[in-house]
Motif scaffolding. Sequence first.
Motif, PDB file in Angstrom:
ATOM      1  N   LEU A   2       0.822  -1.204   0.000  1.00 40.44           N
ATOM      2  CA  LEU A   2       0.000   0.000   0.000  1.00 40.44           C
ATOM      3  C   LEU A   2       0.856   1.253   0.000  1.00 40.44           C
ATOM      4  O   LEU A   2       0.485   2.269  -0.605  1.00 40.44           O
ATOM      5  CB  LEU A   2      -0.931  -0.015   1.216  1.00 40.44           C
ATOM      6  N   ARG A 204      -8.200   4.412   1.062  1.00 40.28           N
ATOM      7  CA  ARG A 204      -8.866   3.693   2.156  1.00 40.28           C
ATOM      8  C   ARG A 204      -9.654   2.491   1.672  1.00 40.28           C
ATOM      9  O   ARG A 204      -9.566   1.410   2.272  1.00 40.28           O
ATOM     10  CB  ARG A 204      -9.776   4.662   2.918  1.00 40.28           C
ATOM     11  N   ALA A 207      -7.138  -0.170   0.921  1.00 38.01           N
ATOM     12  CA  ALA A 207      -6.597  -0.755   2.144  1.00 38.01           C
ATOM     13  C   ALA A 207      -7.606  -1.695   2.793  1.00 38.01           C
ATOM     14  O   ALA A 207      -7.246  -2.776   3.280  1.00 38.01           O
ATOM     15  CB  ALA A 207      -6.192   0.360   3.116  1.00 38.01           C
ATOM     16  N   ARG A 208      -8.875  -1.267   2.800  1.00 38.50           N
ATOM     17  CA  ARG A 208      -9.908  -2.119   3.395  1.00 38.50           C
ATOM     18  C   ARG A 208     -10.069  -3.412   2.597  1.00 38.50           C
ATOM     19  O   ARG A 208     -10.182  -4.502   3.177  1.00 38.50           O
ATOM     20  CB  ARG A 208     -11.232  -1.354   3.443  1.00 38.50           C
ATOM     21  N   TRP A 210      -7.809  -4.810   0.723  1.00 36.85           N
ATOM     22  CA  TRP A 210      -6.590  -5.604   0.914  1.00 36.85           C
ATOM     23  C   TRP A 210      -6.643  -6.355   2.242  1.00 36.85           C
ATOM     24  O   TRP A 210      -6.294  -7.535   2.316  1.00 36.85           O
ATOM     25  CB  TRP A 210      -5.379  -4.680   0.859  1.00 36.85           C
ATOM     26  N   THR A 211      -7.103  -5.665   3.291  1.00 36.97           N
ATOM     27  CA  THR A 211      -7.232  -6.308   4.593  1.00 36.97           C
ATOM     28  C   THR A 211      -8.255  -7.432   4.548  1.00 36.97           C
ATOM     29  O   THR A 211      -8.025  -8.529   5.088  1.00 36.97           O
ATOM     30  CB  THR A 211      -7.632  -5.274   5.655  1.00 36.97           C
ATOM     31  N   GLN A 212      -9.384  -7.183   3.903  1.00 36.70           N
ATOM     32  CA  GLN A 212     -10.412  -8.213   3.793  1.00 36.70           C
ATOM     33  C   GLN A 212      -9.920  -9.403   2.989  1.00 36.70           C
ATOM     34  O   GLN A 212     -10.231 -10.550   3.314  1.00 36.70           O
ATOM     35  CB  GLN A 212     -11.666  -7.619   3.149  1.00 36.70           C
ATOM     36  N   GLN A 213      -9.145  -9.128   1.943  1.00 33.16           N
ATOM     37  CA  GLN A 213      -8.628 -10.230   1.135  1.00 33.16           C
ATOM     38  C   GLN A 213      -7.657 -11.092   1.940  1.00 33.16           C
ATOM     39  O   GLN A 213      -7.714 -12.325   1.880  1.00 33.16           O
ATOM     40  CB  GLN A 213      -7.928  -9.688  -0.118  1.00 33.16           C
ATOM     41  N   ARG A 214      -6.796 -10.439   2.692  1.00 26.16           N
ATOM     42  CA  ARG A 214      -5.844 -11.195   3.507  1.00 26.16           C
ATOM     43  C   ARG A 214      -6.578 -12.022   4.550  1.00 26.16           C
ATOM     44  O   ARG A 214      -6.228 -13.189   4.797  1.00 26.16           O
ATOM     45  CB  ARG A 214      -4.860 -10.240   4.171  1.00 26.16           C
ATOM     46  N   ARG A 215      -7.602 -11.421   5.181  1.00 26.05           N
ATOM     47  CA  ARG A 215      -8.367 -12.164   6.178  1.00 26.05           C
ATOM     48  C   ARG A 215      -9.134 -13.302   5.511  1.00 26.05           C
ATOM     49  O   ARG A 215      -9.259 -14.394   6.069  1.00 26.05           O
ATOM     50  CB  ARG A 215      -9.338 -11.223   6.886  1.00 26.05           C
ATOM     51  N   HIS A 386     -20.844  -6.988  11.512  1.00 23.33           N
ATOM     52  CA  HIS A 386     -19.970  -7.885  10.738  1.00 23.33           C
ATOM     53  C   HIS A 386     -20.629  -9.212  10.392  1.00 23.33           C
ATOM     54  O   HIS A 386     -19.965 -10.095   9.838  1.00 23.33           O
ATOM     55  CB  HIS A 386     -18.702  -8.171  11.549  1.00 23.33           C
ATOM     56  N   ASP A 389     -20.101 -10.316   6.891  1.00 22.70           N
ATOM     57  CA  ASP A 389     -18.734 -10.449   6.387  1.00 22.70           C
ATOM     58  C   ASP A 389     -18.426 -11.917   6.129  1.00 22.70           C
ATOM     59  O   ASP A 389     -18.879 -12.812   6.853  1.00 22.70           O
ATOM     60  CB  ASP A 389     -17.726  -9.891   7.392  1.00 22.70           C
TER      61      ASP A 389
END
Length: 442
Positions: A2, A204, A207-208, A210-215, A386, A389
Motif C-alpha cells: 500500500l 482507504r 486498504a480495506r 486488501w485487509t479483507q482479502q488477507r483475512r 460484521h 462479512d
Amino acid sequence: MLKKLRIKFIALNMATVAVVLTVVFAAICVVNHRQSVATVDGALNQAIAQASEHQGRQMGKDALGEGQPESGNGQVAPDGVAAPPSIGGRERSGGQVIPVALFSMSSDGDMTALSRFNTASISQDVLEQAGEQLAGADEGFGSLSDLGLFYMKRQAGGVMYLAFADMGSASGWRALAATLAVVEVAALAVFLVISLFFSRWALRPVARAWTQQRRFVADASHDLKTPLTVILANTSIALEHPERSVASQSQWLESTQHEAEAMQGLVGDLLTLAKMDEEEAAAQSGAARPALEEVDLSDVIEGEVLQFESVAFERGVKLGSQVEPGIKLRGNEQRLRRLAGTLIDNACKYVDDGGAVDVALSRAGKHARFEVRNTGAPISPEDLPHVFDRFYRADKARTGGAGGHGLGLAIARAIAEEHGGTLTASSTQAEGTVFAATLPLK
C-alpha cells in the motif's frame, strides 16, 4: 504494498499536474510572444505609414508653391519640415512604446536616416550589416537574429523604407515565463500537500479491500486445513493396519467422508461467491446479466418453511409462518431458495431451546419484505455490523459452537443485492434477532 501504491498515486498525480501546468503556461508565453511580435510589426508599419504620408503632403505643398509647411499640430517647424504629430504616441500599442529607427533606401542600397521619425538609433556598423543582408531581401516583416533586430521593408509612395526595432521589445515573455515558473513551483508544492492528504482518503477502500482479502485467504486456509488434517489423520490410521477389514475401519472412513463433505460444501460456497462477484463485475462493465424468470416468492418461502419443520420439531422450536400468497418477482429461483433457506436455517441454529422462529412475507409498496425472526441471546453490538462479512462468526457463547464456515449470510446478502434488494439485521433482547430482506417486485 500500500505504501508503494500510495507513492505511485502521488507521483502520477504530480506528474500529470506538472505536465498540464507546463503546457498551459508555455502556451501563455507563446501567445504573449506572438502578441508582442505583432505589436512590433504594427509599430514598424505605423512608422513607415507616417513617413510616407508626411512625404506625400510635403511634395504636394512644394508643387503648389506654398510657403513653409505646418507641423502636425499647426505650428511651423524651424527647419521648414513638418514635424510628425506625436510619433511616440502613434507607435504605442497596448500601453507599450516601441522605439523605431526609420531609414529610406535608394536604388543603389544607400540608406538615409529619417531622423524626424526616429525614436531609436542604430550604430553605423550594425546598420551597414543590416543593409547588406536586406539589400536583396523581399518586402515584408522579419528578423535579423544575429543583430538582435526586427525589420520591416516596404515601398510606399515610390520610396523604399526600412524600419528597425530592437528584438528586446518582444522579450516580455521571458519575464512572464519566469513569473509563471515560480507560480508553477508554488502550485505544485500546494498540490503535493493536497495529494498527500487525498491519497490517504482515496486509498482507504483499497486498504480495506486488501485487509479483507488477507483475512479471507487466512480464514479459507484455516477452514480447509482442519478437514484436510482430519482426513490425513484418518487415512494414516487406516494405513497402519492394512490387514483389518473395511468394516473395522468404518469409524475413520465415516469421519473422512464427513470432513470431505464439509470441505466440499465450503468449496461450493466459495465458488458461488466467486461466480456472483464475477456476474456483478460484468454487469457493472455493461455486460448483460443472466436471464431472469418469473418466480412465485410465496411458494418458494412456503416450501423452505416445510423443509425446516422437522428440524424445528427435533429441537423443540416453534416454527411459525405468515406468508402472503401471490407475491411474484423476476429473479433466479434457485438463488432465492438459497436466500430463504439460509435465513431460516440460521434462525433455527441460533434459537434458544424451546424458543420460536417466525417467518413472514408481505408486500411493502413496490417491494416484497421477507423477515425471519428468532428468540434467544441477541447478537452483540460489536458483532452485528460484521454478520454479513465472509468467514465471520459470532462468539461461541452465543452460537454454542454450532457455527458453519461463516459464508451463508454473506451469500444471502449477495443474492439480495443481485436482485436489486437489501438484507439487514437487527438484534435486541426484547425483540430477538431479525433478518429482513427487501426485494423489488417485478
